[in-house]
Design an enzyme around this catalytic site. Structure first.
Site, PDB file in Angstrom:
ATOM      1  CG  HIS A 184      -4.906   1.367   1.735  1.00  0.00           C
ATOM      2  ND1 HIS A 184      -5.479   2.058   0.686  1.00  0.00           N
ATOM      3  CD2 HIS A 184      -5.411   1.941   2.868  1.00  0.00           C
ATOM      4  CE1 HIS A 184      -6.283   2.984   1.155  1.00  0.00           C
ATOM      5  NE2 HIS A 184      -6.248   2.947   2.468  1.00  0.00           N
ATOM      6  CG  HIS A 203      -3.143  -5.790  -9.344  1.00  0.00           C
ATOM      7  ND1 HIS A 203      -1.970  -5.527 -10.023  1.00  0.00           N
ATOM      8  CD2 HIS A 203      -3.897  -4.660  -9.459  1.00  0.00           C
ATOM      9  CE1 HIS A 203      -2.007  -4.308 -10.517  1.00  0.00           C
ATOM     10  NE2 HIS A 203      -3.170  -3.762 -10.201  1.00  0.00           N
ATOM     11  CG  ASN A 208      -0.038  -0.480 -12.265  1.00  0.00           C
ATOM     12  OD1 ASN A 208      -0.260  -1.439 -11.539  1.00  0.00           O
ATOM     13  ND2 ASN A 208      -0.995   0.357 -12.636  1.00  0.00           N
ATOM     14  CE1 TYR A 256      -6.469   0.629  -5.050  1.00  0.00           C
ATOM     15  CE2 TYR A 256      -4.727  -0.810  -4.240  1.00  0.00           C
ATOM     16  CZ  TYR A 256      -5.341  -0.136  -5.281  1.00  0.00           C
ATOM     17  OH  TYR A 256      -4.835  -0.225  -6.553  1.00  0.00           O
TER      18      TYR A 256
END
Length: 767
Positions: A364, A100, A173, A387
């Site tokens: 996160h 990403h 996503n 994360y």
């Protein structure tokens, strides 16, 4: 090569309209949420009418010459102004995200339709009058920060809610499932999909041996492969993608009752995609296409919107589902658990500066608020560690103190020190319990603070996987069976392209054999395209077992869209000196429908119309534009204009390319000759008639003769009569009489996004 710089497009597309919108935004405070107010107070700096200083505030008299021992002597280390500038410059890049890395973001707000207090105590879902500030980052996955926007890839959809009880990050996503079932495989997945380590090739795509070697050996990835080989991974716009939480989460209400929940973002504009050739050409002509599209739509006041949907599953019902609710490679079909749409998100303000906001934003899935909890999904469980660990490495220990990440509610804790600590805490006590600080900050009560849901945990410690995770093909088959024939053809084409880049024939064969367990016809056609052995029909593929439903129409982009809006669509209008009044009329109609009319000509100066009473300054020149920028194309009449257009090869190439890319095309009066000249194999209108064939609308004997403002007014009226109002509600059929018939037909065809029935015909166009 098209001039698609931000300056070029900013000045031609937005132009005066964008400046007017910004003026209104400034005056009315558009986009001024609590988060924007906080940023303005603690972070936003205006350099207007100021003096340049060092980072410690010392005024600087020159930045052209460093301090030297004599005019031609060496630079002196005592030049603290030089060291201040260079040392900061040397550190202006932080490590980019492993995945990403390339993202775009915007500010906005979320507003729930009605209170969900019966389901959750989470702050954003209590009060319909409350607007919760959000910051949304949309991204590609595989490529680096310098890769192109329109490559075939999953798109990240991360939303930070700045609530009254802390930040909640919904990090997912545009695809609701994932490659793997357990986070321990994530390093292997990313290593495989990233550029190959020996040559750092290819960038921004998975069409290489390593990726397909990995997934062909990992059957659990099969369902995800069907999604990423579909059109969902080549979106037309960030404004036109779904968002999914991917995992199963929990809603917990004030009484402590827990229910499982899945999150879905649905774009108001519908889900739309490029075709493959269009995506490839856009990547070359404008690698920033999706980023630019999002930015410009917000600048022009056409704010992107998504509805938030939820699938709620009672805990007692979860075990009755035909698949494991904790398996991230599975999707809950709407036919089993309907989606309830509970609120809307609007993005209405671009970041002031990319790095402090978009790049330093940390998302996160473990940033939770009271009323939302996690499930035991093993992929989610691993993300809860990864994360935070990544943020500490990439941004720093105190990433939550950066303005973009800071909550809008008060923050009080005993954390101290670490890199880039901002907060100065008064008082002696930095521990709990304490008496020297009056016991503060005190612990929250259970009714106010976060309490983890006390889910029962029973079992032996083991590294084994549950048997309920073992079916890897039923849902992949469901997805494929849900597609139209057009979409199935695109999936076959995508697999063929990707695997043709794989040099190891054994990997090609293994992948074909794996897909045979999904659909035999697909595997046979793919084998023929790749030059490997066609498999026999698989017992797995022919089995009657279905996890959920055999097909779900909602999974098909083509089946699930309403096709009732052209809002935000960009229409290219080809003008040369002497164009007729249909230009003004169509521009008025498109504006009334919420679309963006953009004019193109051979030169950049004002172009006179046929009457000589009006001129139009084109948005682009033919040489500095591409058909891939537009959703539809229009060729007006006017003898002189059309004669010049027929001699302009770049313009003709663009129009033919638009036909190949299945865009709506309209040509009127003498402009019909352009369609005939290009031999597009469609029927065209006779005198005083309108014809529609394969998405090409032609008309003769149309136009009011009114140019300029009068023509636009007539067009807006025609657009309204056709049902193309500013609310973008299109009534099929519209008014079939007079001037508005061709406008109606054109608007209806644009709303369809692509003329899919033209695809076979368009494949015969050589361009």
């Amino acid at each position: 090569m098209a001039d698609l710089s931000s300056q070029g497009i900013g000045r031609s597309v937005a132009n005066a309209a964008a400046h007017a919108v910004q003026g209104v935004k400034g005056a009315l405070g558009v986009g001024m949420t609590e988060k924007r107010q906080q940023l303005n107070q603690i972070a936003v700096q205006d350099n207007a009418n100021t003096v340049l200083t060092t980072s410690s505030g010392v005024p600087i008299t020159t930045v052209d010459d460093s301090l030297k021992a004599g005019e031609r002597g060496p630079t002196l280390i005592e030049d603290f102004q030089f060291r201040d500038r260079m040392a900061h410059f040397d550190r202006e890049r932080i490590p980019e995200r492993v995945v990403h890395a390339r993202g775009s973001a915007a500010h906005g707000y979320f507003q729930v339709y009605e209170s969900l207090s019966d389901l959750t105590r989470a702050a954003p879902f209590q009060d319909p009058s409350k607007k919760t500030p959000v910051f949304v980052r949309l991204s590609t996955v595989q490529g680096s920060k310098g890769s192109a926007d329109t490559v075939r890839d999953v798109r990240g959809f991360a939303t930070k809610f700045y609530t009254d009880e802390g930040n909640w990050d919904l990090v997912g996503n545009n695809i609701p499932v994932f490659f793997i079932q357990d986070a321990v495989k994530f390093p292997d997945l990313v290593h495989a999909l990233k550029p190959e380590p020996h040559n750092e090739i290819p960038q921004g795509q998975t069409a290489h041996d390593n990726f397909w070697d990995f997934v062909s050996l990992l059957p659990e990835s099969t369902h995800m492969l069907m999604w990423i080989m579909s059109d969902r991974t080549i979106p037309r716009s960030f404004r036109m993608i779904n968002g999914f939480g991917v995992h199963t989460f929990r809603f917990v209400n004030a009484d402590g009752v827990s229910r499982f929940v899945k999150f879905h973002w649905r774009p108001v504009l519908g889900v739309h995609s490029f075709i493959w050739d269009e995506a490839l050409k856009t990547a070359g002509r404008d690698p920033d296409y999706l980023r630019r599209d999002l930015w410009m739509s917000i600048e022009m006041g056409d704010f992107p919107e998504w509805e938030l949907g939820i699938q709620v599953i009672e805990e007692s019902e979860a075990d009755k589902l035909p698949f494991d609710i904790l398996d991230a490679t599975k999707y809950i079909p709407e036919e089993i658990v309907p989606i309830r749409y509970i609120g809307k998100m609007t993005l209405n303000r671009n970041p002031d500066e990319f790095f402090p906001e978009t790049e330093q934003a940390v998302f996160h899935p473990g940033h939770l608020i009271p009323g939302i909890d996690v499930s035991e999904d093993p992929l989610l469980q691993g993300r809860l560690f990864s994360y935070t660990d990544t943020a500490f490495h990439r941004v720093g220990t105190n990433f939550n103190e950066l303005p973009i990440n800071r909550p809008v509610c008060p923050v009080h804790n005993h954390q101290r020190g670490g890199f880039m600590r901002h907060t100065i805490v008064k008082g002696q006590a930095n521990y709990h319990p304490n008496s020297l600080g009056g016991g503060c900050p005190a612990l929250a009560s259970a009714s106010k603070g976060y309490v983890h849901y006390p889910a029962p945990v029973i079992g032996r410690k083991t590294s084994n996987r549950a048997g309920s995770f073992s079916d890897h093909f039923s849902q992949a088959r469901m997805f494929y069976n849900s597609m139209t024939d057009t979409e199935k053809g695109h999936i076959l084409g995508a697999f063929s392209f990707e695997l043709s880049k794989v040099s190891t024939m054994g990997i090609r064969q293994r992948m074909v054999d794996l897909l045979n367990k999904v659909d035999h016809d697909l595997s046979v056609k793919l084998a023929d395209n790749l030059g490997v052995k066609a498999p026999e029909k698989s017992e797995v593929e022919s089995s009657t077992k279905v996890l959920g439903v055999a097909a779900s129409p909602a999974l098909s982009i083509i089946k699930s869209n309403k096709y009732d809006t052209i809002r935000g669509r960009m229409v290219g209008i080809y003008i040369m000196p002497g164009y007729d009044s249909t230009v003004s009329e169509l521009m008025g109609a498109l504006t009334a429908a919420g679309a963006v009319p953009l004019t193109l000509s051979a030169k950049g100066g004002p172009v006179p119309d046929a009457s000589g009473s009006s001129t139009t300054t084109p948005s682009f020149t033919f040489s500095a534009s591409s058909s891939t920028q537009f959703d539809a194309l229009f060729i007006p009449g006017g003898r002189k204009s059309v004669d010049a257009l027929l001699e302009n090869v770049p313009a003709l190439v663009q129009i033919a390319e638009g036909f190949k890319h299945l865009k709506a095309i309209a040509a009127v009066n003498e402009g019909v000759e352009v369609v005939q000249r290009l031999s597009l194999m469609v029927k065209t209108a006779e005198d005083n008639s309108v014809a529609v064939d394969y998405g090409v609308i032609t008309a003769k004997g149309v136009g009011t003769g009114m140019n300029g403002k009068l023509g636009k007014a007539a067009g807006m009226a025609a657009g309204a009569v056709s049902g193309a109002t500013s609310k973008a509600s299109i009534q099929p059929g519209g008014n079939a009489g007079g001037t508005s018939e061709w406008i109606t037909k054109f608007i209806e065809t644009i709303a369809k996004h692509k003329v899919w029935e033209r695809e076979e015909l368009a494949s015969k166009i050589v361009i």
